[in-house]
Write a protein that holds these residues in place. Structure first.
Motif, PDB file in Angstrom:
ATOM      1  N   GLY A 156       0.864  -1.167   0.000  1.00  0.00           N
ATOM      2  CA  GLY A 156       0.000   0.000   0.000  1.00  0.00           C
ATOM      3  C   GLY A 156       0.909   1.226   0.000  1.00  0.00           C
ATOM      4  O   GLY A 156       1.696   1.426  -0.908  1.00  0.00           O
ATOM      5  N   ARG A 157       0.839   2.015   1.030  1.00  0.00           N
ATOM      6  CA  ARG A 157       1.714   3.194   1.101  1.00  0.00           C
ATOM      7  C   ARG A 157       3.166   2.767   1.299  1.00  0.00           C
ATOM      8  O   ARG A 157       3.455   1.813   2.009  1.00  0.00           O
ATOM      9  CB  ARG A 157       1.277   4.115   2.246  1.00  0.00           C
ATOM     10  CG  ARG A 157      -0.089   4.751   2.023  1.00  0.00           C
ATOM     11  CD  ARG A 157      -0.395   5.746   3.121  1.00  0.00           C
ATOM     12  NE  ARG A 157      -1.737   6.292   2.972  1.00  0.00           N
ATOM     13  CZ  ARG A 157      -2.041   7.310   2.186  1.00  0.00           C
ATOM     14  NH1 ARG A 157      -1.089   7.883   1.468  1.00  0.00           N
ATOM     15  NH2 ARG A 157      -3.286   7.769   2.106  1.00  0.00           N
ATOM     16  N   LEU A 158       4.060   3.522   0.691  1.00  0.00           N
ATOM     17  CA  LEU A 158       5.479   3.232   0.804  1.00  0.00           C
ATOM     18  C   LEU A 158       6.098   4.045   1.933  1.00  0.00           C
ATOM     19  O   LEU A 158       5.605   5.109   2.294  1.00  0.00           O
ATOM     20  CB  LEU A 158       6.192   3.570  -0.511  1.00  0.00           C
ATOM     21  CG  LEU A 158       5.717   2.832  -1.762  1.00  0.00           C
ATOM     22  CD1 LEU A 158       6.520   3.304  -2.975  1.00  0.00           C
ATOM     23  CD2 LEU A 158       5.845   1.318  -1.591  1.00  0.00           C
ATOM     24  N   THR A 159       7.197   3.554   2.457  1.00  0.00           N
ATOM     25  CA  THR A 159       7.935   4.317   3.453  1.00  0.00           C
ATOM     26  C   THR A 159       8.705   5.430   2.745  1.00  0.00           C
ATOM     27  O   THR A 159       8.831   5.441   1.513  1.00  0.00           O
ATOM     28  CB  THR A 159       8.933   3.424   4.197  1.00  0.00           C
ATOM     29  OG1 THR A 159       9.942   2.981   3.273  1.00  0.00           O
ATOM     30  CG2 THR A 159       8.220   2.213   4.807  1.00  0.00           C
ATOM     31  N   GLU A 160       9.254   6.355   3.523  1.00  0.00           N
ATOM     32  CA  GLU A 160      10.038   7.437   2.929  1.00  0.00           C
ATOM     33  C   GLU A 160      11.254   6.898   2.186  1.00  0.00           C
ATOM     34  O   GLU A 160      11.618   7.386   1.116  1.00  0.00           O
ATOM     35  CB  GLU A 160      10.476   8.429   4.015  1.00  0.00           C
ATOM     36  CG  GLU A 160       9.334   9.259   4.589  1.00  0.00           C
ATOM     37  CD  GLU A 160       9.838  10.328   5.541  1.00  0.00           C
ATOM     38  OE1 GLU A 160      11.078  10.518   5.618  1.00  0.00           O
ATOM     39  OE2 GLU A 160       9.007  10.964   6.212  1.00  0.00           O
ATOM     40  N   VAL A 161      11.880   5.890   2.755  1.00  0.00           N
ATOM     41  CA  VAL A 161      13.056   5.302   2.105  1.00  0.00           C
ATOM     42  C   VAL A 161      12.658   4.637   0.797  1.00  0.00           C
ATOM     43  O   VAL A 161      13.339   4.793  -0.231  1.00  0.00           O
ATOM     44  CB  VAL A 161      13.732   4.283   3.047  1.00  0.00           C
ATOM     45  CG1 VAL A 161      14.840   3.526   2.309  1.00  0.00           C
ATOM     46  CG2 VAL A 161      14.302   4.995   4.271  1.00  0.00           C
ATOM     47  N   GLU A 162      11.563   3.882   0.811  1.00  0.00           N
ATOM     48  CA  GLU A 162      11.103   3.220  -0.410  1.00  0.00           C
ATOM     49  C   GLU A 162      10.732   4.245  -1.476  1.00  0.00           C
ATOM     50  O   GLU A 162      11.061   4.077  -2.661  1.00  0.00           O
ATOM     51  CB  GLU A 162       9.907   2.324  -0.098  1.00  0.00           C
ATOM     52  CG  GLU A 162      10.257   1.080   0.699  1.00  0.00           C
ATOM     53  CD  GLU A 162       9.033   0.353   1.210  1.00  0.00           C
ATOM     54  OE1 GLU A 162       9.135  -0.869   1.442  1.00  0.00           O
ATOM     55  OE2 GLU A 162       7.972   0.995   1.397  1.00  0.00           O
ATOM     56  N   THR A 163      10.056   5.305  -1.055  1.00  0.00           N
ATOM     57  CA  THR A 163       9.674   6.353  -2.007  1.00  0.00           C
ATOM     58  C   THR A 163      10.903   6.983  -2.644  1.00  0.00           C
ATOM     59  O   THR A 163      10.959   7.189  -3.861  1.00  0.00           O
ATOM     60  CB  THR A 163       8.841   7.433  -1.304  1.00  0.00           C
ATOM     61  OG1 THR A 163       7.621   6.853  -0.823  1.00  0.00           O
ATOM     62  CG2 THR A 163       8.508   8.578  -2.254  1.00  0.00           C
ATOM     63  N   ALA A 164      11.904   7.280  -1.836  1.00  0.00           N
ATOM     64  CA  ALA A 164      13.128   7.886  -2.362  1.00  0.00           C
ATOM     65  C   ALA A 164      13.817   6.947  -3.351  1.00  0.00           C
ATOM     66  O   ALA A 164      14.353   7.395  -4.384  1.00  0.00           O
ATOM     67  CB  ALA A 164      14.077   8.223  -1.213  1.00  0.00           C
ATOM     68  N   THR A 165      13.776   5.645  -3.068  1.00  0.00           N
ATOM     69  CA  THR A 165      14.397   4.670  -3.967  1.00  0.00           C
ATOM     70  C   THR A 165      13.649   4.600  -5.290  1.00  0.00           C
ATOM     71  O   THR A 165      14.254   4.521  -6.365  1.00  0.00           O
ATOM     72  CB  THR A 165      14.433   3.281  -3.305  1.00  0.00           C
ATOM     73  OG1 THR A 165      15.092   3.380  -2.044  1.00  0.00           O
ATOM     74  CG2 THR A 165      15.164   2.279  -4.182  1.00  0.00           C
ATOM     75  N   VAL A 166      12.325   4.634  -5.221  1.00  0.00           N
ATOM     76  CA  VAL A 166      11.520   4.618  -6.450  1.00  0.00           C
ATOM     77  C   VAL A 166      11.786   5.881  -7.267  1.00  0.00           C
ATOM     78  O   VAL A 166      11.961   5.817  -8.488  1.00  0.00           O
ATOM     79  CB  VAL A 166      10.021   4.497  -6.114  1.00  0.00           C
ATOM     80  CG1 VAL A 166       9.169   4.726  -7.382  1.00  0.00           C
ATOM     81  CG2 VAL A 166       9.711   3.133  -5.527  1.00  0.00           C
ATOM     82  N   LEU A 167      11.835   7.028  -6.605  1.00  0.00           N
ATOM     83  CA  LEU A 167      12.081   8.276  -7.326  1.00  0.00           C
ATOM     84  C   LEU A 167      13.465   8.282  -7.969  1.00  0.00           C
ATOM     85  O   LEU A 167      13.650   8.836  -9.057  1.00  0.00           O
ATOM     86  CB  LEU A 167      11.919   9.465  -6.386  1.00  0.00           C
ATOM     87  CG  LEU A 167      10.490   9.729  -5.893  1.00  0.00           C
ATOM     88  CD1 LEU A 167      10.481  10.883  -4.888  1.00  0.00           C
ATOM     89  CD2 LEU A 167       9.554  10.035  -7.060  1.00  0.00           C
ATOM     90  N   ALA A 168      14.430   7.646  -7.314  1.00  0.00           N
ATOM     91  CA  ALA A 168      15.764   7.541  -7.912  1.00  0.00           C
ATOM     92  C   ALA A 168      15.718   6.665  -9.159  1.00  0.00           C
ATOM     93  O   ALA A 168      16.365   6.954 -10.177  1.00  0.00           O
ATOM     94  CB  ALA A 168      16.753   6.970  -6.902  1.00  0.00           C
TER      95      ALA A 168
END
Length: 443
Positions: free
Chosen positions: A30-42
């Motif tokens: 569901g919602r991603l953690t901040e670390v996961e979000t940053a990895t996806v954006l990278a």
């Protein structure tokens, strides 16, 4: 599809954990953690740099940055301990079915991961057929779609024109006043008109205050480029422009510098128009406009197709609006597959190059304007208001020092295409929608 935020996993083979085994593993969250979000954006940044275009729609990028519908799902594909792919599933359209977008990291392409991630999206979609968009109509994307059991069902044109060529002066009907959007005052009335204008296109018409608030928080949001038409104090039309890669302060006048400031008014008629090259009328939409007679007007919207908000889902019937187009793209090898969401607009919203990477403006491309959304009250159709609002927006974008403008329109909407061609637009690129079978095999 899991309803809570706990992760579920499916791997192609035994594995010690996400991406730590020999086989790729997909985690559905569901919602991603901040670390996961940053990895996806990278990952998105790496794909944008490699491909010269952003792989995800505006709607999905907003979801990543701010969170979104709790029913949406994020699929994370890990390989050799790294995030190798990402997919987003948007289940919000109860009629057309869920839409998905995916992207594979450039360093992990050519290994069949795109097909694996696409199949995982299909499984997560459940009993409803899944919609995916391929940006650029590339052969590799088509091969991936066909391999996953999808068929081509729709194509979306991106059209562009130079802002250095002549732009006519807008002609506004008597009784119409043009002004700019005022944050904190116009939201509810604008949403009411948006629902009315896009009643037949729920992906755009279903925008909520939360959808609008998210866009007001985006760095690109500029009320100076959000034009409203009023009759008797009631908003009856609008043209919301957008600038991609806005890293420059344009030469010439900015609307904020003009007399009157935010919300300044300009009454209808053939008068001189706004300083800085803006006049009171014009039309340019990413999928629709209200001009001439109804039969010659592009549909009632241009909104991003697979997302409830940021895309252009061009209508196939002429009418009076244009909503943002939003066709994401998922890539594997040379091909990119992505769903087109609602409101992209969505725009896309499919979308112009993402604001990432290097370039004259610090983005991977020259700044470019977009006819993001154009909408007109059904009672005003046939009055030329849509065309006038479009022209006003075009002149505004030119006053910001931009050289080009883009929009999206369905390739079957010949009336809209004819209108945009009359305004100087020409075909630039094509995004293709594919529809796939549900898990049970139904089309």
């Amino acid at each position: 599809m899991p309803e809570d935020d706990a992760a579920s996993s499916a791997s192609a083979g035994s594995s010690d954990g996400p991406g730590t085994g020999r086989q790729p593993e997909i985690s559905v969250r569901g919602r991603l953690t901040e670390v996961e979000t940053a990895t996806v954006l990278a990952l998105v940044g790496a794909a944008t740099e490699a491909d010269g275009a952003g792989p995800l729609s505006e709607h999905v990028m907003l979801h990543l940055r701010y969170g979104g519908d709790p029913r949406a799902r994020n699929l994370l594909l890990y390989s050799s301990g790294e995030l190798a792919g990402y997919a987003h599933l948007d289940p919000t359209d109860p009629v057309e079915g869920p839409s998905g977008e995916l992207v594979i990291h450039p360093a992990h392409r050519g290994q069949g991961l795109g097909l694996q991630l696409t199949r995982a999206l299909v499984a997560s979609a459940g009993q409803l057929p899944l919609r995916l968009w391929a940006h650029g109509d590339l052969p590799a994307a088509t091969r991936l779609a066909v391999a996953a059991g999808f068929k081509r069902v729709r194509a979306l044109w991106q059209m562009r024109r130079s802002l250095q060529a002549r732009i006519g002066r807008p002609q506004v009907a008597d009784g119409i006043t043009i002004r700019t959007f005022v944050v904190g005052r116009d939201e509810e009335q604008w949403l009411e008109l948006n629902r009315k204008a896009f009643a037949r296109h729920p992906e755009q018409g279903a925008w909520t205050r939360a959808d609008l608030d998210l866009r007001e928080r985006e760095p690109w949001f500029d009320p100076d480029g959000f034009f409203l038409a009023e009759r008797g104090g009631k908003i009856v039309g609008f043209h919301w422009t957008k600038i991609h890669g806005r890293g420059i302060e344009a030469p010439g006048s900015r609307v904020a510098d003009l007399p009157g400031g935010p919300g300044r008014e300009l009454t209808g008629g053939p008068g001189p128009g706004l300083p800085g090259g803006h006049t009171a009328a014009g039309q340019s939409g990413s999928g629709g406009t209200a001009d001439a007679d109804p039969a010659a007007e592009p549909s009632a919207q241009h909104s991003p197709a697979a997302e409830p908000s940021a895309q252009h889902a061009p209508a196939t019937e002429p009418s009076a609006q244009h909503a943002p187009a939003t066709g994401p793209s998922a890539q594997d090898g040379a091909g990119r597959l992505a769903p087109h969401g609602a409101g992209r607009p969505a725009g896309p919203r499919a979308a112009p190059p993402a604001d990432l990477g290097a370039g004259p403006s610090g983005h991977g491309h020259e700044p470019i304007g977009e006819v993001y959304v154009v909408g007109v009250d059904p009672a005003e159709r046939g009055t030329g208001l849509g065309r006038a609002l479009t022209v006003i927006g075009l002149r505004y974008l030119r006053s910001r020092g931009l050289f080009q403008v883009m929009l999206y329109v369905d390739e079957t909407n010949t009336a809209a295409i004819g209108l945009y061609e009359s305004l100087g637009f020409s075909h630039w690129d094509t995004d293709v929608m594919f529809s796939g079978p549900a898990v049970d095999g139904t089309a």
